[in-house]
Design a protein around this motif. Structure first.
Motif, PDB file in Angstrom:
ATOM      1  N   PRO A   1      -3.537  13.994   3.323  1.00 34.82           N
ATOM      2  CA  PRO A   1      -3.558  12.693   4.017  1.00 34.82           C
ATOM      3  C   PRO A   1      -2.172  12.421   4.608  1.00 34.82           C
ATOM      4  CG  PRO A   1      -4.480  12.518   1.809  1.00 34.82           C
ATOM      5  CD  PRO A   1      -3.834  13.856   1.893  1.00 34.82           C
ATOM      6  N   PRO A   2      -2.074  11.546   5.592  1.00 38.64           N
ATOM      7  CA  PRO A   2      -0.752  11.224   6.147  1.00 38.64           C
ATOM      8  C   PRO A   2       0.134  10.594   5.073  1.00 38.64           C
ATOM      9  CG  PRO A   2      -2.414   9.690   6.958  1.00 38.64           C
ATOM     10  CD  PRO A   2      -3.149  10.779   6.252  1.00 38.64           C
ATOM     11  N   LYS A   3       1.430  10.910   5.135  1.00 38.06           N
ATOM     12  CA  LYS A   3       2.341  10.474   4.075  1.00 38.06           C
ATOM     13  C   LYS A   3       2.452   8.955   3.976  1.00 38.06           C
ATOM     14  CE  LYS A   3       5.187  14.631   3.814  1.00 38.06           C
ATOM     15  NZ  LYS A   3       6.545  15.220   3.972  1.00 38.06           N
ATOM     16  N   ILE A   4       2.192   8.250   5.088  1.00 29.74           N
ATOM     17  CA  ILE A   4       2.349   6.793   5.039  1.00 29.74           C
ATOM     18  C   ILE A   4       1.422   6.144   4.016  1.00 29.74           C
ATOM     19  CG2 ILE A   4       3.147   6.611   7.431  1.00 29.74           C
ATOM     20  CD1 ILE A   4       0.301   5.580   8.098  1.00 29.74           C
ATOM     21  N   ILE A   5       0.292   6.779   3.685  1.00 30.24           N
ATOM     22  CA  ILE A   5      -0.639   6.149   2.726  1.00 30.24           C
ATOM     23  C   ILE A   5      -0.598   6.832   1.362  1.00 30.24           C
ATOM     24  CG2 ILE A   5      -2.214   5.196   4.459  1.00 30.24           C
ATOM     25  CD1 ILE A   5      -4.103   7.524   3.957  1.00 30.24           C
ATOM     26  N   LEU A   6       0.446   7.632   1.107  1.00 28.39           N
ATOM     27  CA  LEU A   6       0.597   8.256  -0.201  1.00 28.39           C
ATOM     28  C   LEU A   6       1.638   7.483  -1.011  1.00 28.39           C
ATOM     29  CD1 LEU A   6       0.655  12.042   0.766  1.00 28.39           C
ATOM     30  CD2 LEU A   6      -1.290  10.635   0.050  1.00 28.39           C
ATOM     31  N   ASN A   7       1.367   7.320  -2.302  1.00 23.43           N
ATOM     32  CA  ASN A   7       2.324   6.641  -3.168  1.00 23.43           C
ATOM     33  C   ASN A   7       3.534   7.544  -3.424  1.00 23.43           C
ATOM     34  OD1 ASN A   7       0.785   4.330  -3.415  1.00 23.43           O
ATOM     35  ND2 ASN A   7      -0.362   5.142  -5.175  1.00 23.43           N
TER      36      ASN A   7
END
Length: 435
Positions: free
Chosen positions: A361-367
């Motif tokens: 997934p795109p890093k912006i939505i990873l914790n």
């Protein structure tokens, strides 16, 4: 014991069942199977050709399968041998095959009729193949179950399947008329009761004649039965419906398609048929839940709640009151707006996931629970939607390789009309905010 009675000449004085006494003596006397035995019928052509080949007779009980097999043996001058898969095992099959081989050496062919052939297991069914192939026997197997499901492919490839139909009311009436001629007396039924008897037979000629016998035995001198009296006397024969076999699948399919086709009347009819046949009520209730998610979906989100509530109500109340809850759910889902948009979208999403594997997934939505992950950009640039105007950020949540995809496309029916409006609104905002 039967042989002792026969030797003493006593057996002939004991009247047999009416169905046996009316058993046809010629193929043209068989009722209700004109597509097989009429002038252009399949069996008529085979008899005329002088060669039957191995056959599978598929049809409901009481339609003449055994009788036709016996008469075909007479027509083709073959020795008639009858066994039942219910009572026969490997030892008896070997004995039957050896006797057929002995007859063949003497120039006599054998027609082996196997009743309920679907009850033989795979190995037992395979044992017929050599004697079919070398001509030791002409096999006729009878089954009430769909041969495609119940018989080996190897056996089916060597035999022709002929379908016997349930007897029409007209064919049942001909049987009753023959019974009255043999008995020399009319059935003590008024016209409506006679119609009821034909329907109670449920396409089964043997059942019709058994019911006729019960009527003659029960009627007092000069009494004429009404439909109500007939039902009371006959104790209402159960419908032909095997809830573990094809009848089960046919009726649940009919119920599901009637619901999908928004016909509550037909849906209630098939539901009642299944109830009358003794079908597991919770099996039906589970299928109604499936209808709600598969065929109605978000066109009416209440459908799933009502279907689940009906299942719970039946669990709580039991029969017969709980059956009404299932009936209400069936009417609700049959009359609800239909959409399989989520069903199709989920299948498409599953296919997409299988095709592209483990995309990140795109890093912006990873914790970013660790410093290292934070340094790698995990969670960087994420905008919390609740802090955005209209609670909508419009960010791209898809793996970079895939890019945004359109999977769920709601219909314009029911509640999905509102969902469409929301999706259109968010699409406009996303375009404005992301250029």
């Amino acid at each position: 014991m039967s042989d002792l009675f026969s030797a003493a000449g006593l057996e002939k004085d004991v009247p047999g069942p009416l169905a046996d006494r009316l058993r046809p003596r010629r193929l043209d006397e068989v009722a209700g199977q004109e597509h097989l035995l009429g002038p252009e019928g399949a069996l008529t052509r085979l008899v005329a050709a002088g060669s039957l080949g191995s056959l599978i007779f598929w049809g409901p009980p009481g339609t003449g399968k055994t009788t036709v097999a016996r008469l075909l043996a007479n027509e083709t001058k073959l020795a008639f041998v009858q066994i039942s898969a219910i009572f026969s095992g490997v030892a008896e099959l070997k004995k039957v095959f050896e006797e057929a081989r002995a007859r063949r050496r003497l120039g006599q062919g054998s027609l082996l009729f196997v009743d309920e052939i679907h009850r033989f297991n795979r190995a037992q069914q395979d044992s017929f193949l050599p004697v079919m192939e070398d001509g030791t026997v002409t096999l006729i197997g009878a089954t009430t179950e769909n041969p495609s499901f119940e018989l080996n492919a190897a056996l089916l490839s060597r035999a022709r399947v002929l379908v016997f139909h349930a007897l029409s009311e007209e064919a049942i009436e001909k049987l009753l008329a023959r019974a009255e001629a043999i008995e020399g007396r009319p059935l003590p039924l008024d016209e409506e009761a006679r119609i009821t008897l034909r329907r109670m037979a449920d396409g089964d000629g043997r059942a019709a004649l058994t019911l006729a016998e019960e009527v003659w035995r029960a009627a007092r001198e000069g009494e004429i039965f009404s439909p109500a009296t007939l039902v009371q006397v006959a104790q209402r024969r159960a419908p032909i419906y095997d809830k573990a076999q094809e009848g089960h699948y046919n009726l649940i399919s009919a119920l599901h398609k009637a619901v999908r086709g928004s016909d509550p009347n037909a849906a209630l009819y098939y539901l009642a048929r299944m109830f009358e046949g003794g079908e597991d009520r919770l099996f039906i209730a589970r299928r109604v839940v499936r209808m709600a998610v598969e065929d109605i979906g978000l066109a009416d989100p209440q459908a799933l709640l009502i279907a689940n509530a009906a299942k719970d109500a039946y669990d709580f109340l039991g029969s017969p009151e709980g059956e009404l809850a299932i009936a209400e759910a069936v009417v609700y889902v049959a009359t609800a707006p239909k959409s399989n948009a989520v069903y199709r979208a989920f299948k498409q999403a599953t296919a997409l996931a299988k095709e592209h594997g483990s995309l990140m997934p795109p890093k912006i939505i990873l914790n970013a629970p660790t410093k290292l992950m934070k340094n790698e950009g995990y969670g960087s640039g994420y905008r919390y939607d609740h802090d955005e105007p209209d609670a909508f950020s419009g960010q791209d949540y898809w793996p970079e390789i895939l890019g945004p995809q359109t999977i769920y496309e709601p219909t314009s029916r029911g509640f999905e009309r509102e969902i469409n409006k929301r999706l259109d609104y968010w699409a406009r905002l996303r375009k404005e905010r992301n250029g």
